[in-house]
Structures are given as C-alpha cells and as structure tokens.
Design a protein around this motif. Structure first.
Motif, mmCIF file in Angstrom:
data_model
loop_
_atom_site.group_PDB
_atom_site.id
_atom_site.type_symbol
_atom_site.label_atom_id
_atom_site.label_comp_id
_atom_site.label_asym_id
_atom_site.label_seq_id
_atom_site.Cartn_x
_atom_site.Cartn_y
_atom_site.Cartn_z
ATOM 1 N N ARG A 3 0.852 -1.199 0.000
ATOM 2 C CA ARG A 3 0.000 0.000 0.000
ATOM 3 C C ARG A 3 0.882 1.241 0.000
ATOM 4 O O ARG A 3 1.973 1.249 0.540
ATOM 5 N N HIS A 4 0.389 2.289 -0.581
ATOM 6 C CA HIS A 4 1.112 3.549 -0.620
ATOM 7 C C HIS A 4 0.143 4.691 -0.334
ATOM 8 O O HIS A 4 -1.064 4.524 -0.391
ATOM 9 N N GLU A 5 0.707 5.844 -0.033
ATOM 10 C CA GLU A 5 -0.122 7.004 0.263
ATOM 11 C C GLU A 5 -0.793 7.507 -1.007
ATOM 12 O O GLU A 5 -0.218 7.478 -2.091
#
Length: 70
Positions: A3-5
């Motif tokens: 997951r990433h921002e």
C-alpha cells in the motif's frame, strides 16, 4: 502489492493530461476541431494546480504527523 499514500497532486496532473489527450483524440477522429495551442494552457495549468495540490497535501500530512507525535 504494498500500500502507498494517496497522492492527489498526481491525480490532478493525470486528469489534465488525460483531458488534453481526449481533446486531441476527438480532433484526430474528426469529432471537433481543437487549435494546436490549446494544449499549452491545459497542461501548464494542470501542472500548476497539481503542484499546489501536492504542496497543500504535504502541509496537511506534516501537520497531522506533528500533532500525533507531540
């Protein structure tokens, strides 16, 4: 997939580039006629708006992080 921002600045830039591409695709297919110089203000305005969006996002996240730590 890690997951990433979420980065709204990249979303804004991509939307403006996609709009520019769609306008010229419509021109190429004969749907309408778009002058050649329309791309410059669309792309430049989109990149400026993306920069402002990215800066605001960074400031908000930095402020939240400092409140959570302190």
């Amino acid at each position: 997939m890690p997951r990433h921002e979420f980065q709204p600045g990249k979303l804004v830039a991509g939307l403006f580039l996609a709009i520019t591409g769609a306008l010229y695709l419509g021109d190429a297919l004969g749907g309408w006629e778009v002058p050649w110089f329309v791309a410059f203000p669309l792309v430049a305005g989109g990149l400026c708006l993306a920069g402002v969006t990215g800066t605001v996002t960074y400031a908000v996240r930095r402020r939240r992080r400092s409140r959570a730590v302190g």
